[in-house]
Design a protein around this motif. Sequence first.
Motif, short mmCIF file in Angstrom:
data_model
loop_
_atom_site.label_atom_id
_atom_site.label_comp_id
_atom_site.label_asym_id
_atom_site.label_seq_id
_atom_site.Cartn_x
_atom_site.Cartn_y
_atom_site.Cartn_z
N LEU A 23 0.83 -1.21 0.00
CA LEU A 23 0.00 0.00 0.00
C LEU A 23 0.86 1.26 0.00
CD1 LEU A 23 -2.94 -0.92 2.41
CD2 LEU A 23 -3.08 -0.55 -0.04
N LYS A 24 1.97 1.23 0.74
CA LYS A 24 2.88 2.39 0.77
C LYS A 24 3.42 2.68 -0.62
CE LYS A 24 3.77 4.34 4.89
NZ LYS A 24 3.82 5.79 5.11
N GLN A 29 2.11 8.86 -3.53
CA GLN A 29 1.80 10.29 -3.66
C GLN A 29 0.63 10.73 -2.78
OE1 GLN A 29 3.87 12.14 -5.57
NE2 GLN A 29 4.95 10.22 -5.92
N ALA A 30 0.06 9.81 -2.00
CA ALA A 30 -1.16 10.13 -1.24
C ALA A 30 -0.90 10.58 0.19
CB ALA A 30 -2.09 8.92 -1.24
N ALA A 31 0.36 10.76 0.58
CA ALA A 31 0.73 11.18 1.95
C ALA A 31 0.07 10.29 3.00
CB ALA A 31 0.37 12.65 2.17
N VAL A 32 0.40 8.99 2.95
CA VAL A 32 -0.17 8.01 3.89
C VAL A 32 0.68 8.00 5.16
CG1 VAL A 32 -0.64 5.57 4.29
CG2 VAL A 32 -1.18 6.58 2.09
N VAL A 48 -6.75 3.28 6.12
CA VAL A 48 -5.63 4.09 5.64
C VAL A 48 -5.80 5.52 6.12
CG1 VAL A 48 -4.39 4.88 3.59
CG2 VAL A 48 -5.44 2.62 3.58
N HIS A 49 -4.83 6.02 6.90
CA HIS A 49 -4.85 7.41 7.37
C HIS A 49 -4.01 8.24 6.39
CE1 HIS A 49 -6.42 6.59 11.53
NE2 HIS A 49 -6.12 5.38 11.11
N THR A 50 -4.66 9.16 5.70
CA THR A 50 -3.97 9.91 4.65
C THR A 50 -4.34 11.40 4.67
OG1 THR A 50 -3.78 10.17 2.25
CG2 THR A 50 -5.80 9.18 3.04
N ALA A 97 8.32 13.62 8.68
CA ALA A 97 9.57 12.90 8.38
C ALA A 97 9.67 12.60 6.88
CB ALA A 97 9.64 11.61 9.18
N GLU A 98 8.56 12.15 6.28
CA GLU A 98 8.57 11.83 4.85
C GLU A 98 8.75 13.08 3.99
OE1 GLU A 98 5.15 9.41 3.90
OE2 GLU A 98 5.85 7.79 5.20
#
Length: 200
Positions: A23-24, A29-32, A48-50, A97-98
């Motif tokens: 899923l990652k 591009q979905a900022a998960v 999924v928390h996005t 962090a990402e």
Amino acid sequence: SRWYMGRDYAKTLHEDLEIREYLKKELEQAAVSTIEIERVANKLRVEVHTARPGIVIGKKGAEIDRLRALLSAKVGKDVFVNVREIKRPELDAQLVAENIAQQLKRRVSFRRALKRAVGTTMKLGAEGIRVNIAGRLGGAEIARTEWYREGRVPLHTIRADIDHGFAESNTTYGVVGVKVIIFKGEILSDADKPAVGSKG
């Protein structure tokens, strides 16, 4: 993950790790931020928390249906996918962090990336933030660790609401690790909350 497993614990755990990794990669591009997995009988619920739910859901739910079908084929069970929006991504340690890791990949100066992230998080109401960054910073010959902190980050206080996040940036010089810790305030029980005096 929220489930209990007796004999097949290791196999189920690896299945969870595969689902998260898949899923990652699919939702890069979905900022998960986080992926929660719950198992009940022969069913699997993935939450999924996005920060960008539109990308995960797609036009008329096409993208989420595709993900559901792919995951069902992968694990051989009924899969339900829920999407939960993160209202303030700047206060989510994993997303911060990402974001820093992506900036480092684009060759942004690491000091500028750190200060920008810290400033934005503090502006939005965090009580403290600490960012650790390690690796060949700025293409240096010898790897080192740098850190930047603003506000208060009490890691030994049990009631402190602390959020952790970790990301890696694959730069041309090698891998740079980014660790973010955000202090959002203290979680007080009703007994600990100060009494509000009556006006008279």
